[in-house]
Structure formats: C-alpha cells, structure tokens
Design a protein around this motif. Structure first.
Motif, PDB file in Angstrom:
ATOM      1  N   ALA A  95       0.858  -1.192   0.000  1.00  0.00           N
ATOM      2  CA  ALA A  95       0.000   0.000   0.000  1.00  0.00           C
ATOM      3  C   ALA A  95       0.887   1.232   0.000  1.00  0.00           C
ATOM      4  CB  ALA A  95      -0.911   0.001   1.229  1.00  0.00           C
ATOM      5  N   VAL A  96       0.282   2.367  -0.312  1.00  0.00           N
ATOM      6  CA  VAL A  96       0.959   3.654  -0.162  1.00  0.00           C
ATOM      7  C   VAL A  96       0.698   4.137   1.258  1.00  0.00           C
ATOM      8  CG1 VAL A  96       1.257   5.962  -1.113  1.00  0.00           C
ATOM      9  CG2 VAL A  96       0.266   4.165  -2.518  1.00  0.00           C
ATOM     10  N   GLY A  97       1.725   4.641   1.919  1.00  0.00           N
ATOM     11  CA  GLY A  97       1.534   5.156   3.272  1.00  0.00           C
ATOM     12  C   GLY A  97       2.179   6.514   3.456  1.00  0.00           C
ATOM     13  N   LEU A  98       1.792   7.175   4.533  1.00  0.00           N
ATOM     14  CA  LEU A  98       2.428   8.432   4.928  1.00  0.00           C
ATOM     15  C   LEU A  98       2.923   8.275   6.361  1.00  0.00           C
ATOM     16  CD1 LEU A  98      -0.174  10.923   3.434  1.00  0.00           C
ATOM     17  CD2 LEU A  98       2.266  10.930   2.904  1.00  0.00           C
ATOM     18  N   ASP A  99       4.196   8.573   6.549  1.00  0.00           N
ATOM     19  CA  ASP A  99       4.796   8.530   7.885  1.00  0.00           C
ATOM     20  C   ASP A  99       4.889   9.973   8.373  1.00  0.00           C
ATOM     21  OD1 ASP A  99       6.456   8.330  10.098  1.00  0.00           O
ATOM     22  OD2 ASP A  99       8.268   7.950   8.915  1.00  0.00           O
ATOM     23  N   PHE A 100       3.776  10.464   8.944  1.00  0.00           N
ATOM     24  CA  PHE A 100       3.804  11.846   9.450  1.00  0.00           C
ATOM     25  C   PHE A 100       4.759  11.940  10.631  1.00  0.00           C
ATOM     26  CE2 PHE A 100      -0.326  12.333   7.218  1.00  0.00           C
ATOM     27  CZ  PHE A 100      -0.009  13.475   6.502  1.00  0.00           C
ATOM     28  N   THR A 101       5.463  13.052  10.671  1.00  0.00           N
ATOM     29  CA  THR A 101       6.530  13.243  11.652  1.00  0.00           C
ATOM     30  C   THR A 101       6.471  14.662  12.215  1.00  0.00           C
ATOM     31  OG1 THR A 101       7.929  11.765  10.332  1.00  0.00           O
ATOM     32  CG2 THR A 101       9.047  13.154  11.958  1.00  0.00           C
ATOM     33  N   ALA A 102       6.415  14.778  13.529  1.00  0.00           N
ATOM     34  CA  ALA A 102       6.525  16.101  14.168  1.00  0.00           C
ATOM     35  C   ALA A 102       8.014  16.441  14.183  1.00  0.00           C
ATOM     36  CB  ALA A 102       5.946  16.054  15.577  1.00  0.00           C
ATOM     37  N   ARG A 103       8.452  17.169  13.125  1.00  0.00           N
ATOM     38  CA  ARG A 103       9.895  17.355  12.911  1.00  0.00           C
ATOM     39  C   ARG A 103      10.523  18.127  14.060  1.00  0.00           C
ATOM     40  NH1 ARG A 103      11.634  13.962   9.664  1.00  0.00           N
ATOM     41  NH2 ARG A 103      10.618  14.723   7.793  1.00  0.00           N
ATOM     42  N   ASP A 104       9.782  19.086  14.629  1.00  0.00           N
ATOM     43  CA  ASP A 104      10.343  19.860  15.745  1.00  0.00           C
ATOM     44  C   ASP A 104      10.605  18.954  16.955  1.00  0.00           C
ATOM     45  OD1 ASP A 104       7.569  19.551  15.930  1.00  0.00           O
ATOM     46  OD2 ASP A 104       7.171  21.634  16.517  1.00  0.00           O
ATOM     47  N   LEU A 105       9.638  18.085  17.266  1.00  0.00           N
ATOM     48  CA  LEU A 105       9.832  17.173  18.403  1.00  0.00           C
ATOM     49  C   LEU A 105      10.918  16.147  18.104  1.00  0.00           C
ATOM     50  CD1 LEU A 105       6.122  16.481  19.490  1.00  0.00           C
ATOM     51  CD2 LEU A 105       7.622  18.369  20.129  1.00  0.00           C
ATOM     52  N   GLN A 106      10.983  15.717  16.829  1.00  0.00           N
ATOM     53  CA  GLN A 106      12.011  14.736  16.457  1.00  0.00           C
ATOM     54  C   GLN A 106      13.406  15.355  16.566  1.00  0.00           C
ATOM     55  OE1 GLN A 106      12.663  13.692  12.393  1.00  0.00           O
ATOM     56  NE2 GLN A 106      12.992  11.523  12.832  1.00  0.00           N
ATOM     57  N   SER A 107      13.547  16.628  16.130  1.00  0.00           N
ATOM     58  CA  SER A 107      14.860  17.294  16.201  1.00  0.00           C
ATOM     59  C   SER A 107      15.336  17.405  17.646  1.00  0.00           C
ATOM     60  CB  SER A 107      14.784  18.696  15.578  1.00  0.00           C
ATOM     61  OG  SER A 107      14.434  18.574  14.222  1.00  0.00           O
ATOM     62  N   THR A 108      14.426  17.774  18.534  1.00  0.00           N
ATOM     63  CA  THR A 108      14.779  17.860  19.955  1.00  0.00           C
ATOM     64  C   THR A 108      15.189  16.483  20.480  1.00  0.00           C
ATOM     65  OG1 THR A 108      13.145  19.606  20.183  1.00  0.00           O
ATOM     66  CG2 THR A 108      13.941  18.619  22.221  1.00  0.00           C
ATOM     67  N   ALA A 109      14.416  15.458  20.106  1.00  0.00           N
ATOM     68  CA  ALA A 109      14.727  14.100  20.561  1.00  0.00           C
ATOM     69  C   ALA A 109      16.107  13.660  20.053  1.00  0.00           C
ATOM     70  CB  ALA A 109      13.643  13.124  20.093  1.00  0.00           C
ATOM     71  N   LYS A 110      16.378  13.979  18.758  1.00  0.00           N
ATOM     72  CA  LYS A 110      17.674  13.600  18.174  1.00  0.00           C
ATOM     73  C   LYS A 110      18.826  14.257  18.921  1.00  0.00           C
ATOM     74  CE  LYS A 110      16.510  13.291  13.268  1.00  0.00           C
ATOM     75  NZ  LYS A 110      16.702  14.126  12.073  1.00  0.00           N
ATOM     76  N   GLU A 111      18.676  15.580  19.196  1.00  0.00           N
ATOM     77  CA  GLU A 111      19.730  16.311  19.918  1.00  0.00           C
ATOM     78  C   GLU A 111      20.031  15.670  21.258  1.00  0.00           C
ATOM     79  OE1 GLU A 111      18.391  20.338  20.425  1.00  0.00           O
ATOM     80  OE2 GLU A 111      18.311  20.636  18.242  1.00  0.00           O
ATOM     81  N   LYS A 112      18.959  15.226  21.921  1.00  0.00           N
ATOM     82  CA  LYS A 112      19.126  14.677  23.267  1.00  0.00           C
ATOM     83  C   LYS A 112      19.362  13.172  23.260  1.00  0.00           C
ATOM     84  CE  LYS A 112      16.329  18.255  25.507  1.00  0.00           C
ATOM     85  NZ  LYS A 112      15.077  18.577  26.195  1.00  0.00           N
ATOM     86  N   GLY A 113      19.378  12.567  22.077  1.00  0.00           N
ATOM     87  CA  GLY A 113      19.568  11.116  21.996  1.00  0.00           C
ATOM     88  C   GLY A 113      18.379  10.344  22.541  1.00  0.00           C
TER      89      GLY A 113
END
Ligand code: ZN
Length: 217
Positions: A95-113
């Motif tokens: 199927a076709v899907g969309l992986d919606f992502t809260a990029r702001d929350l993801q960036s913060t999470a990435k910074e903090k590991g």
C-alpha cells in the motif's frame, strides 16, 4: 483482496507498525543526517493508523508536522530470522503510506539522543491506502513514488533508490522482531519532505497501487 476485520473500520487487524528511517540517500542529505551503516528501525503504535480518505490531525504539541510518503508492506506470513532469499514470500500486500513526523519534536529528541516514539506516534500519523495483492506487483523495487500537496508535486522518488531494498529490510527487522501476520513495514521516504498545514490535501501515488488521499486538520 479480503482482509475484513469485523468490528473495526480497518480491513485487517493491524499488528505492529515497523518503520525504517534514512533509507534514501537524497532524503538523508536534505535533513543533514548521517548515512547509517545498517537500517534505522523505529515503531509506530497501531492507534496512529488512518485509512484512505481520512484526516491527519496536527497535534497541539507540534508546530512543524512533515509528510513522508512511503511504500508499505503488509506481512502475511509470520517469521523470525527470515533470510533475504525468502523474504518476499512473507509479504501479502502493498500500500501507499504516509509517515507523518513532528519534525520539531524529532529534532529535539535527536539532539538529546531520545526516542522518536512521540514525534512519530501521534494519532492519525500513519495513513495507509487500500492494499494491492503482492502477487499483482511484479517488482516492488521498480515503482515510482510521488506525493502531491494541493496538486503540487512535492516528493518524487523511485523505490529502486532504497539504500536497503525490501528483502534486506525484512531480514534485518525479523532478526529483531518476529514479523507477524498483520504487521506493517514502512520502508522509508524519498527526498522532498516538508510541512503540512490545516486544509492541505495530500495525494500519495505509487505505480500500480490504489492512491491515498488525506486531508490535514
Ligand atoms: Zn519515514
């Protein structure tokens, strides 16, 4: 194809949703991410699913929700430590899907590991279109993948550009999690991700698969 699940509006009983990050080189570049040495695996809850024609709700916790169009595999045969050579036998449908992502929350999470579960897991963050039987798709790596936002082409990729093709992903993922009938595998997004806003209409298109339309609220 019949996968009707009585009692819900889903045509099947969804299991876990396994997603792959950073599987297209140009998308890695656009987010200035490091190219991984093995597939980046994360999970979404089944409560994030929405079907074709549905709505994605921007949560109050995010100011920057991005679209990521992806090819999605529906697992039809349970397996653990599935070898690459027989991996495709475990896929029942695409199927076709969309992986919606809260990029702001993801960036913060990435910074903090920290994990991406929140940034990726809100309700309505995993729309999927109707399924096409895997037997009707000759080669899922030879499909073009596109996303239109309000009729403008914003993502334009090709499944042959995956860094790890689907059989590799199934081998790697099933070495960690038993892949069970009803599980979904999101295979990563090509370049062109960007923000969505209230009122946007998204149309996701992969050759040979039913189109997915989602509006943003
Ligand atoms: Zn993604």
């Amino acid at each position: 194809m019949e996968l009707q699940d009585p009692g819900t509006d889903l045509p099947f009983r969804p299991g876990k949703i396994v997603c792959i990050g950073r599987n297209y080189a140009k998308h890695i570049e656009e987010l200035n991410n490091e190219r991984p040495s093995s597939p980046v695996i994360f999970l979404k809850p089944s409560s994030s699913l929405v079907r074709n024609g549905g709505i994605c709700v921007i949560p109050t916790q995010s100011q920057d929700v991005h679209h990521e169009v992806e090819l999605v595999c529906l697992i039809g045969k349970t397996g653990k430590n599935i070898p690459k050579a027989s991996a495709m036998e475990h896929i029942k449908a695409f199927a076709v899907g969309l992986d919606f992502t809260a990029r702001d929350l993801q960036s913060t999470a990435k910074e903090k590991g920290l994990p991406w579960s929140v940034a990726k897991g809100f309700d309505t963050f995993a729309p999927i279109g109707d399924f096409a039987d895997a037997a009707d798709i000759e080669d899922p790596q030879q499909l073009s993948i596109k996303l239109f936002k309000n009729d403008e082409l914003v993502q334009d990729g090709h499944c042959s550009h995956m860094l790890w093709p689907i059989d590799d992903l199934i081998e790697t993922v099933s070495a960690v999690f038993t892949l069970e009938e009803g599980d979904l595998l999101f295979t990563g997004t090509p370049a062109g991700v960007g923000p969505v806003a209230k009122g946007d209409l998204l149309k996701a298109v992969i050759d040979g698969l039913p189109e997915l339309q989602i509006s943003i609220a």
